[in-house]
Design an enzyme around this catalytic site. Structure first.
Site, PDB file in Angstrom:
ATOM      1  N   ASP A 104       5.739 -60.338  43.687  1.00 44.63           N
ATOM      2  CA  ASP A 104       4.973 -59.634  42.178  1.00 44.63           C
ATOM      3  C   ASP A 104       4.105 -60.675  41.580  1.00 44.63           C
ATOM      4  O   ASP A 104       3.267 -60.182  40.944  1.00 44.63           O
ATOM      5  CB  ASP A 104       6.261 -59.331  41.386  1.00 44.63           C
ATOM      6  N   ARG A 119      13.347 -45.154  47.079  1.00 42.12           N
ATOM      7  CA  ARG A 119      12.135 -44.638  46.273  1.00 42.12           C
ATOM      8  C   ARG A 119      11.172 -43.818  47.200  1.00 42.12           C
ATOM      9  O   ARG A 119      10.207 -44.166  47.754  1.00 42.12           O
ATOM     10  CB  ARG A 119      11.141 -45.868  45.863  1.00 42.12           C
ATOM     11  N   TYR A 178       6.996 -46.598  41.483  1.00 48.50           N
ATOM     12  CA  TYR A 178       7.013 -46.245  40.063  1.00 48.50           C
ATOM     13  C   TYR A 178       6.169 -44.956  39.561  1.00 48.50           C
ATOM     14  O   TYR A 178       5.556 -44.480  40.417  1.00 48.50           O
ATOM     15  CB  TYR A 178       6.049 -47.434  39.338  1.00 48.50           C
TER      16      TYR A 178
END
Length: 469
Positions: free
Chosen positions: A151, A371, A406
């Site tokens: 990240d 996800r 996301y």
């Protein structure tokens, strides 16, 4: 009367007539010029504010040249007034969501130079929408893409393109950032850009293309912000930032910014226990955010921000159909509106919801564990009634056989109401697809509609076997 007297008399009369005609011509010219200028006249500006001209509306200063009887007259026409946004219109009443945009970045990366990104979002100025993402300082078909699952590196930058334009090599790098938020106040863009050491990061506040302010880490543990749009009302923008543990107590603060300058900072108050990656929307005269509790709850925290007195309250979405991932099965999930439900609170994923009277519209992954997939629906009583579970108007955005990621909200002002839209990050590569060494994403975008709509699934769509390793 002798001949000489006749000549003098005729000459005098002719001269008088000529003089009268000349005076009339001058009067006509003066009247024409006066009327012309009055038609385009600007009122006296108050407080150095530019006022609009009527009936001509333009965006830049220009010079108008008017020709009257071979006389050239120049007059500067006033520019169109630029006002701060206030988002005072009501929220649009919708029946569901319709497809709006899809950038196909990963599919295009198989044969073109497209940035490696993650943490995308969408935000609009008064005239156009833009997509943002945090680039990894490399294109996908590039050896530097190896290891982009991480990240926070110093090479990450905030990218900005018109919505629907993939992040190609000509894309503008707005700022240096591994966490960000952006919003337009009606006059210019504000970008909040976080970068630096995990233990001592810096947030830069860039307004209208200029660095105006900054703030350093206050808890020395990964200062971070929303990864979606901030919100500006009457010239003051607000953004939620957190510094501290990702799985324990952290220090969340709400910042208020005026033209890039921090004017106030409020601590989090209310019953929310952990706040990350808020998705915020205007609820005039205030701002409301739906966030991620990465510690205790799979029900999503709510932050209410008072833009006048800077006061803060927080709670949780009442819906018993909770929005985070991972989460319990719907039959056993809970929310009492005030507290985290202590059900699979860690790790979590960025998401969104918005109130609609007593009801709530929300989106979430279809899988309760990972996800994958994405769905939207409305929960009757989901904003006001604890543990409400009556679901209507469900739509599949991405089927459960495909990866999502996301998601977040953005608002678009129409002629009579404010529409709510959302984007879904479609993550490809690692950690799920280990054939390749990179991690990147594309996006799909939907907006609220009052019309009818059909069904479908809009996954990323790239064949991983066609992709550079």
């Amino acid at each position: 009367m002798n001949p000489n007297q006749k000549i003098i008399t005729i000459g005098s009369v002719s001269l008088t007539i000529a003089t009268v005609c000349s005076l009339m011509q001058i009067a006509i010219l003066a009247t024409t010029v006066t009327l012309h200028f009055k038609q385009h006249e600007c009122d006296s500006p108050a407080s150095n504010q530019v006022m609009p001209c009527e009936p001509i509306i333009i965006e830049r200063n220009i010079t108008e040249i008017v020709y009257l009887n071979n006389t050239t007259i120049e007059k500067e026409i006033c520019p169109e007034v630029v006002e701060y946004r206030n988002w005072s219109k009501p929220q649009c009443q919708i029946t569901g969501f319709a497809p709006f945009s899809k950038d196909n970045s990963i599919r295009l990366s198989a044969g073109g130079d497209i940035w490696v990104t993650r943490e995308p979002y969408v935000s609009c100025d008064p005239g156009k929408c833009y997509q943002f993402a945090l680039g990894q300082g490399t294109t996908l078909d590039n050896k530097h893409s190896n290891g982009t699952i991480h990240d926070r590196i110093p090479h990450r930058t905030l990218l900005m393109n018109e919505l629907g334009v993939p992040f190609h090599l000509g894309t503008k790098q707005v700022c240096v950032a591994w966490s960000s938020s952006s919003c337009h106040d009606g006059k210019a863009w504000l970008h909040v850009c976080v970068t630096g050491d995990d233990r001592n990061a810096t947030a830069s506040f860039i307004y209208d293309g200029r660095l105006v302010d900054s703030i350093g880490s206050w808890s020395q543990n990964i200062l971070r912000t929303q990864e979606s749009e901030c919100v500006c009302i009457n010239g003051t923008c607000t953004v939620v930032m957190t510094d501290g543990s990702a799985s324990g107590r952290a220090d969340t603060r709400i910042l208020f910014i005026k033209e890039g300058k921090i004017v106030h900072i409020s601590p989090l108050s209310g019953s929310a226990q952990h706040i990350e990656e808020c998705s915020c929307y205007p609820r005039y005269p205030d701002v409301r955010c739906i966030c991620r509790d990465n510690w205790k709850g799979s029900n999503r925290p709510v932050i209410d921000i008072n833009m006048e007195d800077y006061s803060i309250d927080s709670s949780y979405v009442c819906s018993g159909l909770v929005g985070d991932t991972p989460r319990n099965d719907d039959s056993s999930s809970n929310s009492n509106c005030r507290d985290p439900n202590n059900e699979r609170g860690n790790p979590g994923v960025k998401g969104w919801a918005f109130d609609n009277g007593d009801d709530v519209w929300m989106g979430r992954t279809i899988s309760k564990d990972s996800r994958s997939g994405y769905e939207t629906f409305k929960v009757i009583g989901g904003w006001s009634t604890p543990n409400s579970k009556s679901q209507v108007n469900r739509q599949v955005i991405v089927d459960n056989n495909n990866w999502s990621g996301y998601s977040g909200i953005f608002s678009v002002e129409g002629k009579s109401c404010i529409n709510r839209c959302f984007y879904v990050e479609l993550i490809r590569g690692r950690p799920q697809e280990t054939r390749v060494w990179w991690t990147s994403n594309s996006i799909v975008v939907f907006c609220g509609t009052s019309g009818t709509y059909g069904t479908g699934s809009w996954p990323d769509g790239a064949n991983i076997n066609f992709m550079p390793i």
